[in-house]
Design a protein around this motif. Structure first.
Motif, PDB file in Angstrom:
ATOM      1  N   PRO A  70       0.738  -1.246   0.059  1.00 23.58           N
ATOM      2  CA  PRO A  70       0.071   0.173  -0.059  1.00 23.58           C
ATOM      3  C   PRO A  70       0.721   1.251  -0.103  1.00 23.58           C
ATOM      4  CG  PRO A  70      -0.913  -1.732   1.521  1.00 23.58           C
ATOM      5  CD  PRO A  70       0.480  -2.183   1.156  1.00 23.58           C
ATOM      6  N   ILE A  71       1.968   1.201   0.517  1.00 21.04           N
ATOM      7  CA  ILE A  71       2.886   2.583   0.828  1.00 21.04           C
ATOM      8  C   ILE A  71       4.030   2.553  -0.474  1.00 21.04           C
ATOM      9  CG2 ILE A  71       2.289   3.071   2.883  1.00 21.04           C
ATOM     10  CD1 ILE A  71       5.031   1.936   3.727  1.00 21.04           C
ATOM     11  N   ALA A  72       4.203   1.206  -1.128  1.00 22.12           N
ATOM     12  CA  ALA A  72       5.217   1.249  -2.275  1.00 22.12           C
ATOM     13  C   ALA A  72       4.926   2.473  -3.208  1.00 22.12           C
ATOM     14  CB  ALA A  72       5.406  -0.225  -2.688  1.00 22.12           C
ATOM     15  N   GLY A  73       6.068   3.061  -3.328  1.00 23.02           N
ATOM     16  CA  GLY A  73       6.179   4.155  -4.363  1.00 23.02           C
ATOM     17  C   GLY A  73       5.157   5.620  -4.093  1.00 23.02           C
ATOM     18  N   TRP A  74       4.407   5.476  -3.121  1.00 21.04           N
ATOM     19  CA  TRP A  74       3.443   6.256  -2.675  1.00 21.04           C
ATOM     20  C   TRP A  74       3.816   7.561  -1.877  1.00 21.04           C
ATOM     21  CZ3 TRP A  74       0.950   8.057   1.780  1.00 21.04           C
ATOM     22  CH2 TRP A  74      -0.373   8.684   1.485  1.00 21.04           C
ATOM     23  N   GLU A  75       3.656   8.774  -2.193  1.00 17.17           N
ATOM     24  CA  GLU A  75       4.068   9.875  -1.591  1.00 17.17           C
ATOM     25  C   GLU A  75       2.724  10.638  -0.969  1.00 17.17           C
ATOM     26  OE1 GLU A  75       6.798  10.577  -0.441  1.00 17.17           O
ATOM     27  OE2 GLU A  75       8.022   9.104  -1.753  1.00 17.17           O
ATOM     28  N   PRO A  76       2.716  11.028   0.194  1.00 12.28           N
ATOM     29  CA  PRO A  76       1.621  11.355   0.855  1.00 12.28           C
ATOM     30  C   PRO A  76       1.411  12.923   0.062  1.00 12.28           C
ATOM     31  CG  PRO A  76       3.302  11.807   2.343  1.00 12.28           C
ATOM     32  CD  PRO A  76       3.845  10.726   1.235  1.00 12.28           C
ATOM     33  N   PRO A  77       0.096  13.264  -0.121  1.00 10.20           N
ATOM     34  CA  PRO A  77      -0.089  14.625  -0.722  1.00 10.20           C
ATOM     35  C   PRO A  77      -0.100  15.625   0.099  1.00 10.20           C
ATOM     36  CG  PRO A  77      -2.321  13.341  -0.596  1.00 10.20           C
ATOM     37  CD  PRO A  77      -0.971  12.366  -0.074  1.00 10.20           C
ATOM     38  N   PRO A  78       0.126  17.045   0.050  1.00 11.32           N
ATOM     39  CA  PRO A  78       0.105  17.906   1.254  1.00 11.32           C
ATOM     40  C   PRO A  78      -1.292  18.208   1.798  1.00 11.32           C
ATOM     41  CG  PRO A  78       0.104  18.894  -1.116  1.00 11.32           C
ATOM     42  CD  PRO A  78       0.222  17.684  -1.216  1.00 11.32           C
ATOM     43  N   PHE A  79      -1.304  18.632   2.827  1.00  9.87           N
ATOM     44  CA  PHE A  79      -2.575  19.026   3.745  1.00  9.87           C
ATOM     45  C   PHE A  79      -2.909  20.233   3.243  1.00  9.87           C
ATOM     46  CE2 PHE A  79      -4.523  19.898   7.840  1.00  9.87           C
ATOM     47  CZ  PHE A  79      -5.866  19.101   7.573  1.00  9.87           C
TER      48      PHE A  79
END
Length: 389
Positions: free
Chosen positions: A331-340
């Motif tokens: 679920p987190i592989a290659g994923w970057e959290p978007p800005p709040f």
């Protein structure tokens, strides 16, 4: 037997160094020889020489090679070559030892220098011109059979430096392929209490070197069976040994590189106070301590929303917790959290009075934003209006 002519043996800087010292007065020694025979990339190039340290520095400086007296009291000089740094150590013999430090005297006898080393596979010398290997204690046969064996009497070698107990297990995990040497195992079991005389920092460093190897699980379990692990890490029990084994399997399945600190966390109960105590005892850095504590704070709920976990504590610590809990990293592989999308000013503009209430509102909105899967700015502002309303 001869040393394979690997690329590092043909470095121009190394040829200049050998010419300056004289090919008959120096030898490649230790790990670089051992690893070359195993077709493993050498991490360090070490050279033994008959020359005294001052003479080494003078000869290399005359040849245009910069040197640093990194351990000159014990005969070691570092040469800064264009390709890499190389350590050069004068042949030595031990005069006195106390289990932590050695008083040495210089010698010109290669065998005498070899006799003070720890394991037979580390006492191999190669002539820099002919690449012929000198083996004084059967290291070539031990390397071939995958046997880690102390030079001479194992108890005597350990009495000289107690850290050799942990070094034995590290080398066993890395190079041992057959049955462990019975004399070495018996000596390590018998001498395990002497580890208490070492600095906790040295123990921590050696333990992390062991845990950084590809699969040290069976070796660590063997240390526990022998009573060695109890001396250096009494917090570790059977459950923690099982956690380490599962963690290594999870790392392999996820294609994650071995990580010593994560594996240390596996060997501890998942308790913040225990992690803090161990971090202090092993003299970990502040960053390492915080990471170890974060891993200890893992809980089953972390697996419910891996992306939310990543947003809150960062990728490295999220991977630690998820792997330790046996959860997938997909679920987190290659994923970057978007800005709040909102900040304190947006909260005040929505009608919240300045002060602590702003931070509290931000926290509530952010929690819903995470639970909803990080929606865009429009929905985030709608959440804010709902909370304010």
């Amino acid at each position: 037997m001869m040393l394979p002519a690997l690329p590092w043996t043909r470095w121009a800087g190394l040829r200049t160094l050998v010419d300056a010292l004289g090919a008959d007065d120096c030898r490649y020694v230790g790990g670089c020889v051992r690893d070359a025979l195993l077709d493993v990339a050498a991490q360090d190039i070490d050279i033994a020489t008959r020359h005294a340290p001052d003479d080494v520095m003078r000869a290399l400086n005359d040849a245009g090679i910069r040197t640093i007296p990194t351990g000159i009291d014990h005969g070691t000089v570092t040469a800064l070559l264009p390709e890499a740094s190389v350590e050069i150590t004068t042949l030595r013999r031990d005069v006195a030892t106390d289990g932590r430090h050695a008083t040495i005297a210089f010698t010109d006898d290669w065998r005498e220098d070899a006799a003070r080393r720890d394991f037979t596979i580390n006492a191999l010398y190669a002539h820099p011109a002919t690449l012929v290997i000198d083996d004084y204690f059967g290291g070539l046969d031990d390397l071939k059979s995958g046997t880690v064996r102390f030079i001479g009497d194992a108890r005597t070698r350990i009495a000289e430096d107690h850290l050799r107990i942990l070094r034995y297990f590290r080398f066993e995990a890395r190079f041992g392929t057959g049955a462990p040497d019975a004399e070495a195992v018996a000596a390590c079991r018998e001498c395990a209490p002497t580890l208490m005389g070492l600095s906790r920092e040295r123990i921590g460093q050696e333990l992390r070197r062991l845990l950084a190897l590809p699969d040290p699980a069976s070796t660590v379990r063997h240390m526990a069976e022998l009573g060695v692990l109890r001396v250096i890490l009494p917090e570790c029990g059977t459950d923690e040994l099982d956690t380490l084994s599962r963690l290594i399997e999870a790392e392999d399945a996820a294609g994650i590189a071995p990580d010593a600190l994560r594996r240390l966390a596996a060997l501890l109960p998942a308790r913040r106070d225990v992690a803090a105590q161990v971090a202090a005892r092993l003299r970990l850095s502040n960053a390492q301590k915080k990471r170890l504590i974060s891993a200890a704070e893992r809980e089953a709920g972390d697996t419910a929303n891996p992306r939310g976990l990543l947003f809150q504590i960062g990728r490295e610590r999220s991977e630690d917790r998820l792997l330790l809990l046996g959860a997938s990293l997909d679920p987190i592989a290659g994923w970057e959290p978007p800005p709040f999308a909102i900040d304190g000013r947006a909260v005040i503009a929505a009608g919240v009075d300045k002060g602590p209430a702003v931070a509290a509102m931000l926290h509530r909105v952010q929690a819903r934003w995470i639970d909803e899967g990080f929606p865009g700015a429009e929905r985030t502002h709608a959440i804010l209006r709902e909370e304010v309303g």
